[in-house]
Design a protein around this motif. Structure first.
Motif, PDB file in Angstrom:
ATOM      1  N   ALA A  23      80.306 -24.704  99.612  1.00  0.00           N
ATOM      2  CA  ALA A  23      81.408 -24.441  98.686  1.00  0.00           C
ATOM      3  C   ALA A  23      82.264 -25.679  98.483  1.00  0.00           C
ATOM      4  O   ALA A  23      82.663 -26.006  97.354  1.00  0.00           O
ATOM      5  CB  ALA A  23      82.246 -23.285  99.225  1.00  0.00           C
ATOM      6  N   PHE A  58      77.869 -17.328  95.142  1.00  0.00           N
ATOM      7  CA  PHE A  58      77.538 -18.416  94.230  1.00  0.00           C
ATOM      8  C   PHE A  58      76.824 -17.854  93.000  1.00  0.00           C
ATOM      9  O   PHE A  58      76.081 -16.873  93.081  1.00  0.00           O
ATOM     10  CB  PHE A  58      76.606 -19.439  94.892  1.00  0.00           C
ATOM     11  N   ARG A  60      73.927 -19.155  90.590  1.00  0.00           N
ATOM     12  CA  ARG A  60      72.880 -20.166  90.627  1.00  0.00           C
ATOM     13  C   ARG A  60      72.358 -20.397  89.224  1.00  0.00           C
ATOM     14  O   ARG A  60      71.728 -19.511  88.643  1.00  0.00           O
ATOM     15  CB  ARG A  60      71.773 -19.734  91.593  1.00  0.00           C
ATOM     16  N   VAL A  65      74.882 -24.868  91.561  1.00  0.00           N
ATOM     17  CA  VAL A  65      75.509 -23.648  92.051  1.00  0.00           C
ATOM     18  C   VAL A  65      77.013 -23.721  91.791  1.00  0.00           C
ATOM     19  O   VAL A  65      77.619 -24.797  91.858  1.00  0.00           O
ATOM     20  CB  VAL A  65      75.251 -23.429  93.561  1.00  0.00           C
ATOM     21  N   HIS A  66      77.590 -22.588  91.461  1.00  0.00           N
ATOM     22  CA  HIS A  66      79.031 -22.497  91.213  1.00  0.00           C
ATOM     23  C   HIS A  66      79.569 -21.290  91.959  1.00  0.00           C
ATOM     24  O   HIS A  66      78.927 -20.231  91.993  1.00  0.00           O
ATOM     25  CB  HIS A  66      79.324 -22.357  89.711  1.00  0.00           C
ATOM     26  N   LEU A  67      80.732 -21.428  92.535  1.00  0.00           N
ATOM     27  CA  LEU A  67      81.349 -20.323  93.259  1.00  0.00           C
ATOM     28  C   LEU A  67      81.737 -19.193  92.309  1.00  0.00           C
ATOM     29  O   LEU A  67      82.251 -19.431  91.212  1.00  0.00           O
ATOM     30  CB  LEU A  67      82.601 -20.804  94.006  1.00  0.00           C
ATOM     31  N   THR A  68      81.497 -17.968  92.740  1.00  0.00           N
ATOM     32  CA  THR A  68      82.045 -16.821  92.042  1.00  0.00           C
ATOM     33  C   THR A  68      83.523 -16.685  92.413  1.00  0.00           C
ATOM     34  O   THR A  68      84.040 -17.408  93.278  1.00  0.00           O
ATOM     35  CB  THR A  68      81.305 -15.538  92.430  1.00  0.00           C
ATOM     36  N   GLY A  71      83.624 -15.899  95.910  1.00  0.00           N
ATOM     37  CA  GLY A  71      83.259 -17.073  96.695  1.00  0.00           C
ATOM     38  C   GLY A  71      84.417 -18.039  96.849  1.00  0.00           C
ATOM     39  O   GLY A  71      84.629 -18.614  97.927  1.00  0.00           O
TER      40      GLY A  71
END
Length: 305
Positions: A23, A58, A60, A65-68, A71
């Motif tokens: 992260a 995440f 994808r 990848v990006h944090l939700t 997240g």
């Protein structure tokens, strides 16, 4: 919530560390390099954590990848928790010797003007101790802030903490010599027409000073408020008004002739300076070393609060 249920909510430490690194770095590959793992191992740790939580941490997208939203929340909370875990581990290891790290909160002006000039003596005596300073102007929660100890101004009441008195406080009215000459203040009552310089955490100090002198404060008297005493004293030097300052903090300006004490109208505060720490931290080697030294260099208390 029972303790057993709480423990079932705690995921394996390895998966938490892998997630926090991914992260923070925004990449499974970079997290793997930092943790000396393979990219696949980090990915599996994160997937296991997501499965345990029952939600995605995440998004994808292709190779990225990006944090939700969940997240981001979890990563921020974990970062502080893992940092405190690491600090607690380092402090526990320090019990093998007499060193370690002390996270210390200080009041900014008493820190820079009184404590820091004395610190070379402490580090000569205890080179094995590291101190990390932070500034706090008001009481706080030790556990939430992740701090070991503090130098605090107030009374002797702090639930769950140990307090050692350091010094009392004598307040004196001071102003720039040029301003005193132009205003021709002759007696304490004359300050009822002065502009008062106020430290924000001591809003009642001037009222208590006027009362101690048997003077009725003038309603609507001009006031200028500052967050720190250093700013109050700078404003006084600049001729903006009269400051009510702790004698121990204004000695340099008086010695240089930048400020002068008005009248013989000192007042002793009912509060004082304390060294304070949580009861659970009282056995830390670094804290014990600093506490014993600090108490040895503090002036004797003649008027304890």
């Amino acid at each position: 919530m029972t303790d057993s249920f709480s423990r079932r909510l705690i995921p394996p430490l390895g998966s938490l560390v892998a997630f926090e690194a991914a992260a923070r770095l925004g990449s499974f590959t970079k997290a793997a390099a930092e943790l000396n793992l393979t990219q696949g191992a980090v990915s599996r740790q994160v997937k296991d954590l997501e499965a345990r939580l029952g939600l995605a941490l995440f998004e994808r997208l292709r190779q990225r990848v990006h944090l939700t939203e969940a997240g981001r929340f979890y990563a921020e909370a974990l970062r502080d928790t893992l940092a405190r875990f690491a600090s607690a581990t380092a402090q526990t290891i320090a019990f093998k010797g007499k060193g370690g790290t002390l996270d210390l909160a200080i009041l900014p002006t008493i820190g820079t003007r009184w404590l820091i000039p004395r610190l070379p003596d402490f580090f000569r005596r205890h080179p094995e101790v590291t101190i990390r300073f932070s500034t706090r102007l008001r009481p706080f929660d030790f556990e939430r802030e992740g701090l070991d100890a503090a130098i605090h101004f107030g009374d002797s009441h702090w639930p769950g903490a140990v307090l050692h008195p350091l010094m009392g406080e004598v307040l004196v009215p001071v102003a720039a010599p040029a301003l005193i000459a132009s205003e021709r203040w002759q007696q304490p009552a004359d300050l009822a027409r002065a502009t008062l310089l106020v430290q924000a955490t001591r809003p009642k100090a001037w009222g208590e000073w006027f009362e101690s002198q048997g003077i009725e404060a003038r309603p609507g008297q001009p006031r200028i408020s500052f967050e720190q005493f250093a700013q109050v004293l700078q404003a006084a030097v600049a001729g903006l008004g009269v400051a009510l300052a702790p004698q121990v903090l204004v000695a340099d300006e008086i010695g240089r002739g930048e400020l002068s004490v008005l009248f013989d109208a000192r007042v002793t505060s009912q509060q004082g300076y304390f060294f304070v720490y949580p009861e659970a931290k009282r056995g830390l080697p670094a804290l014990i070393a600093f506490r014993d030294w600090l108490l040895s260099v503090s002036p004797p208390r003649t008027n304890p609060p």
